[in-house]
Design a protein around this motif. Structure first.
Motif, mmCIF file in Angstrom:
data_model
loop_
_atom_site.group_PDB
_atom_site.id
_atom_site.type_symbol
_atom_site.label_atom_id
_atom_site.label_comp_id
_atom_site.label_asym_id
_atom_site.label_seq_id
_atom_site.Cartn_x
_atom_site.Cartn_y
_atom_site.Cartn_z
ATOM 1 N N THR A 48 2.970 -10.931 -9.648
ATOM 2 C CA THR A 48 2.810 -9.490 -9.809
ATOM 3 C C THR A 48 3.999 -8.820 -9.143
ATOM 4 O O THR A 48 4.726 -9.432 -8.375
ATOM 5 C CB THR A 48 1.501 -9.007 -9.162
ATOM 6 O OG1 THR A 48 1.536 -9.350 -7.775
ATOM 7 C CG2 THR A 48 0.289 -9.638 -9.820
ATOM 8 N N ASP A 49 4.193 -7.544 -9.444
ATOM 9 C CA ASP A 49 5.342 -6.839 -8.887
ATOM 10 C C ASP A 49 5.243 -6.615 -7.387
ATOM 11 O O ASP A 49 6.216 -6.734 -6.679
ATOM 12 C CB ASP A 49 5.508 -5.484 -9.576
ATOM 13 C CG ASP A 49 5.958 -5.647 -11.010
ATOM 14 O OD1 ASP A 49 6.573 -6.676 -11.330
ATOM 15 O OD2 ASP A 49 5.676 -4.740 -11.808
ATOM 16 N N GLN A 50 4.062 -6.265 -6.887
ATOM 17 C CA GLN A 50 3.882 -5.958 -5.483
ATOM 18 C C GLN A 50 2.854 -6.890 -4.865
ATOM 19 O O GLN A 50 1.729 -6.965 -5.341
ATOM 20 C CB GLN A 50 3.394 -4.510 -5.317
ATOM 21 C CG GLN A 50 4.376 -3.478 -5.833
ATOM 22 C CD GLN A 50 5.537 -3.285 -4.880
ATOM 23 O OE1 GLN A 50 5.400 -3.482 -3.679
ATOM 24 N NE2 GLN A 50 6.682 -2.899 -5.388
ATOM 25 N N ILE A 51 3.237 -7.570 -3.824
ATOM 26 C CA ILE A 51 2.317 -8.423 -3.092
ATOM 27 C C ILE A 51 2.491 -8.113 -1.618
ATOM 28 O O ILE A 51 3.605 -8.082 -1.110
ATOM 29 C CB ILE A 51 2.590 -9.918 -3.323
ATOM 30 C CG1 ILE A 51 2.381 -10.257 -4.781
ATOM 31 C CG2 ILE A 51 1.694 -10.775 -2.447
ATOM 32 C CD1 ILE A 51 2.702 -11.680 -5.112
ATOM 33 N N TYR A 52 1.388 -7.851 -0.976
ATOM 34 C CA TYR A 52 1.419 -7.568 0.453
ATOM 35 C C TYR A 52 0.537 -8.576 1.174
ATOM 36 O O TYR A 52 -0.510 -8.960 0.674
ATOM 37 C CB TYR A 52 0.934 -6.141 0.729
ATOM 38 C CG TYR A 52 1.785 -5.113 0.050
ATOM 39 C CD1 TYR A 52 2.985 -4.693 0.619
ATOM 40 C CD2 TYR A 52 1.410 -4.573 -1.171
ATOM 41 C CE1 TYR A 52 3.778 -3.751 -0.018
ATOM 42 C CE2 TYR A 52 2.199 -3.624 -1.806
ATOM 43 C CZ TYR A 52 3.373 -3.221 -1.228
ATOM 44 O OH TYR A 52 4.163 -2.293 -1.849
ATOM 45 N N LEU A 53 0.967 -8.969 2.328
ATOM 46 C CA LEU A 53 0.256 -9.945 3.138
ATOM 47 C C LEU A 53 0.198 -9.393 4.556
ATOM 48 O O LEU A 53 1.210 -8.958 5.091
ATOM 49 C CB LEU A 53 1.017 -11.265 3.099
ATOM 50 C CG LEU A 53 0.462 -12.480 3.808
ATOM 51 C CD1 LEU A 53 -0.913 -12.843 3.277
ATOM 52 C CD2 LEU A 53 1.400 -13.663 3.637
ATOM 53 N N ALA A 54 -0.994 -9.376 5.135
ATOM 54 C CA ALA A 54 -1.155 -8.871 6.508
ATOM 55 C C ALA A 54 -2.065 -9.811 7.275
ATOM 56 O O ALA A 54 -2.959 -10.431 6.694
ATOM 57 C CB ALA A 54 -1.754 -7.465 6.486
ATOM 58 N N ALA A 55 -1.824 -9.914 8.568
ATOM 59 C CA ALA A 55 -2.673 -10.753 9.433
ATOM 60 C C ALA A 55 -2.997 -9.997 10.700
ATOM 61 O O ALA A 55 -2.151 -9.312 11.268
ATOM 62 C CB ALA A 55 -1.961 -12.057 9.768
ATOM 63 N N GLY A 56 -4.257 -10.118 11.109
ATOM 64 C CA GLY A 56 -4.686 -9.611 12.396
ATOM 65 C C GLY A 56 -4.833 -10.799 13.330
ATOM 66 O O GLY A 56 -4.414 -11.915 12.999
ATOM 67 N N ALA A 57 -5.465 -10.585 14.460
ATOM 68 C CA ALA A 57 -5.644 -11.682 15.416
ATOM 69 C C ALA A 57 -6.346 -12.859 14.765
ATOM 70 O O ALA A 57 -5.899 -13.997 14.881
ATOM 71 C CB ALA A 57 -6.431 -11.195 16.621
ATOM 72 N N ASN A 58 -7.424 -12.606 14.037
ATOM 73 C CA ASN A 58 -8.218 -13.673 13.424
ATOM 74 C C ASN A 58 -8.533 -13.391 11.958
ATOM 75 O O ASN A 58 -9.567 -13.831 11.458
ATOM 76 C CB ASN A 58 -9.518 -13.877 14.211
ATOM 77 C CG ASN A 58 -9.259 -14.302 15.629
ATOM 78 O OD1 ASN A 58 -8.549 -15.272 15.870
ATOM 79 N ND2 ASN A 58 -9.804 -13.583 16.581
ATOM 80 N N THR A 59 -7.685 -12.651 11.280
ATOM 81 C CA THR A 59 -7.923 -12.291 9.887
ATOM 82 C C THR A 59 -6.634 -12.371 9.078
ATOM 83 O O THR A 59 -5.533 -12.306 9.635
ATOM 84 C CB THR A 59 -8.466 -10.848 9.761
ATOM 85 O OG1 THR A 59 -7.504 -9.951 10.335
ATOM 86 C CG2 THR A 59 -9.786 -10.685 10.467
ATOM 87 N N THR A 60 -6.787 -12.502 7.770
ATOM 88 C CA THR A 60 -5.645 -12.452 6.859
ATOM 89 C C THR A 60 -6.069 -11.684 5.621
ATOM 90 O O THR A 60 -7.192 -11.828 5.149
ATOM 91 C CB THR A 60 -5.228 -13.880 6.425
ATOM 92 O OG1 THR A 60 -4.974 -14.657 7.596
ATOM 93 C CG2 THR A 60 -3.977 -13.856 5.565
ATOM 94 N N CYS A 61 -5.180 -10.853 5.102
ATOM 95 C CA CYS A 61 -5.476 -10.067 3.911
ATOM 96 C C CYS A 61 -4.293 -10.134 2.960
ATOM 97 O O CYS A 61 -3.148 -9.939 3.359
ATOM 98 C CB CYS A 61 -5.750 -8.620 4.309
ATOM 99 S SG CYS A 61 -6.204 -7.559 2.921
ATOM 100 N N VAL A 62 -4.570 -10.428 1.699
ATOM 101 C CA VAL A 62 -3.550 -10.404 0.654
ATOM 102 C C VAL A 62 -3.946 -9.314 -0.320
ATOM 103 O O VAL A 62 -5.077 -9.289 -0.809
ATOM 104 C CB VAL A 62 -3.484 -11.758 -0.091
ATOM 105 C CG1 VAL A 62 -2.430 -11.699 -1.190
ATOM 106 C CG2 VAL A 62 -3.194 -12.888 0.878
ATOM 107 N N TYR A 63 -3.043 -8.403 -0.591
ATOM 108 C CA TYR A 63 -3.375 -7.317 -1.523
ATOM 109 C C TYR A 63 -2.148 -6.891 -2.290
ATOM 110 O O TYR A 63 -1.056 -7.259 -1.977
ATOM 111 C CB TYR A 63 -4.019 -6.146 -0.785
ATOM 112 C CG TYR A 63 -3.202 -5.598 0.359
ATOM 113 C CD1 TYR A 63 -2.424 -4.471 0.180
ATOM 114 C CD2 TYR A 63 -3.203 -6.208 1.622
ATOM 115 C CE1 TYR A 63 -1.679 -3.955 1.229
ATOM 116 C CE2 TYR A 63 -2.460 -5.693 2.658
ATOM 117 C CZ TYR A 63 -1.705 -4.573 2.461
ATOM 118 O OH TYR A 63 -0.964 -4.068 3.485
#
Length: 85
Positions: A70-85
């Motif tokens: 896809t054109d836009q992929i974002y990845l974020a992580a917290g202390a004990n979490t991960t999010c891909v959006y």
């Protein structure tokens, strides 16, 4: 060659398009040209932060998912979490 916590990625590291580092885990999106994006994670998985449906830690990058590019992929992580959006 790219290394994190003593684990090295030597093959196609230049295709890493996004990376997020949590307290005790790391995830990255590796782009396979013209095909797909692959999510890889390693590290502590006590709270399921690697996203593989288990709580088993991994000392090597584990393929978590693969999807069409896809054109836009974002990845974020917290202390004990991960999010891909």
């Amino acid at each position: 060659e790219w290394c994190f916590g003593g684990v090295c990625v030597a093959d196609n590291y230049e295709r890493i398009v996004s990376m997020a580092i949590g307290e005790r885990h790391v995830c990255m999106i590796h782009r396979v040209p013209s095909l797909r994006d692959e999510l890889y994670c390693l590290g502590d998985n006590t709270y399921g932060q690697l996203g593989d449906g288990t709580t088993t830690p991994s000392t090597t990058f584990r393929l978590i998912s693969s999807s069409p590019i896809t054109d836009q992929i974002y990845l974020a992580a917290g202390a004990n979490t991960t999010c891909v959006y």
